[in-house]
Design an enzyme around this catalytic site. Structure first.
Site, short mmCIF file in Angstrom:
data_model
loop_
_atom_site.label_atom_id
_atom_site.label_comp_id
_atom_site.label_asym_id
_atom_site.label_seq_id
_atom_site.Cartn_x
_atom_site.Cartn_y
_atom_site.Cartn_z
N HIS A 77 51.98 11.22 42.06
CA HIS A 77 50.78 11.92 41.59
C HIS A 77 50.29 10.94 40.31
O HIS A 77 49.18 11.17 39.88
CB HIS A 77 51.20 13.35 41.17
CG HIS A 77 51.88 13.46 39.94
ND1 HIS A 77 53.23 13.61 39.89
CD2 HIS A 77 51.60 13.27 38.58
CE1 HIS A 77 53.66 13.61 38.64
NE2 HIS A 77 52.87 13.65 37.68
N ASP A 124 57.82 12.97 45.51
CA ASP A 124 56.65 12.63 44.35
C ASP A 124 57.14 11.28 43.76
O ASP A 124 57.77 11.10 42.87
CB ASP A 124 56.87 13.64 43.41
CG ASP A 124 55.67 13.22 42.46
OD1 ASP A 124 54.73 12.54 42.61
OD2 ASP A 124 55.78 14.07 41.39
N SER A 214 55.01 11.91 33.10
CA SER A 214 55.13 11.89 34.57
C SER A 214 55.53 10.23 35.05
O SER A 214 54.81 9.42 34.54
CB SER A 214 53.89 12.48 35.10
OG SER A 214 53.90 13.76 35.26
#
Length: 259
Positions: A77, A124, A214
């Protein structure tokens, strides 16, 4: 980075949510990441030579890890807006600096590749090939991928440039803290619908990941065991943070980082 760029809530499973946002950091809602480090300490020079800051249009948005002179591993992402992969020309990285916006080595992405089975519920992970290899030195080094997940109770070090509280200010100096590993089976006892590709790390209140971390590393015994994925409820809550398992995806990473 322009404040006009919007945020996208990619998924929600009960109270688990992943927020993908390239908006200016001060505009982010106070819950759900991009994960940043809460309750951490300033990193020392050369303490995390594998850590990089991943930029969109020149501004920090995610973390990542050096796995070779030419390749970075990060969260899927961090390389997309929704399910649309961002052009490589929009993505760059800074390596070898404790500061997200100064020093070290800057590199443009040559191409990026997101796991083909990436979806709101797992896988992810993505890789970035750099347009020019990094020059390894005391501040810039690769980290090996773990071959297995850390056992429950293992101390795992996470690092990143994220917020230090849900409503806190952005920090420019790399932060780190230590969390405690949970196996996938132990994690599923705490959270629902956790796939095998996800591992969890628990922490005391006020510690853990938050917006901006992230894609960043979780490390155990000098190996990359996790890639920062999401948090549950607020950053630093009583719930475990979720990370993509590096061991689960190690073969995929090796197959797509050759040459």
């Amino acid at each position: 980075m322009s404040k006009a760029i919007g945020c996208k809530l990619l998924f929600s499973i009960g109270l688990i949510a992943l927020l993908h946002c390239a908006q200016a950091d001060d505009d982010l809602p106070p819950v759900y990441p991009q994960p940043r480090i809460l309750g951490g300490a300033n990193a020392n020079e050369r303490q995390f030579p594998y850590q990089i800051s991943l930029h969109w249009g020149g501004a920090h948005v995610c973390g990542g890890s050096i796995i070779s002179p030419s390749y970075i591993v990060t969260a899927a992402h961090c390389l997309a807006r929704g399910y649309m992969t961002l052009p490589p020309s929009y993505i760059s990285i800074r390596a070898g600096s404790r500061l997200a916006n100064k020093g070290g080595q800057l590199r443009q992405a040559e191409w990026t590749y997101i796991h083909p089975d990436y979806n709101p519920f797992g896988n992810d992970i993505g890789v970035v090939k750099l347009s020019k290899p990094l020059e390894f030195n005391e501040n810039v080094r690769a980290i090996p991928l773990a071959s297995e997940d850390p056992p429950t109770g293992a101390p795992v070090v996470i690092s990143g440039w994220g917020r230090t509280s849900n409503n806190g200010t952005v920090v420019n100096q790399l932060q780190y803290t230590t969390l405690t590993a949970l196996t996938s089976s132990d994690c599923r006892r705490r959270l629902v619908a956790i796939p095998d590709s996800i591992i969890c790390f628990e922490h005391s209140l006020g510690h853990g990941a938050c917006r901006g971390d992230s894609g960043g590393p979780a490390v155990y015994q000098d190996q990359l065991v996790g890639i920062a994925n999401s948090v549950v409820r607020n950053c630093g809550s009583a719930n475990p943070d979720t990370y993509t398992s590096a061991a689960y995806h190690a073969e995929w990473v090796r197959e797509n980082t050759q040459g």
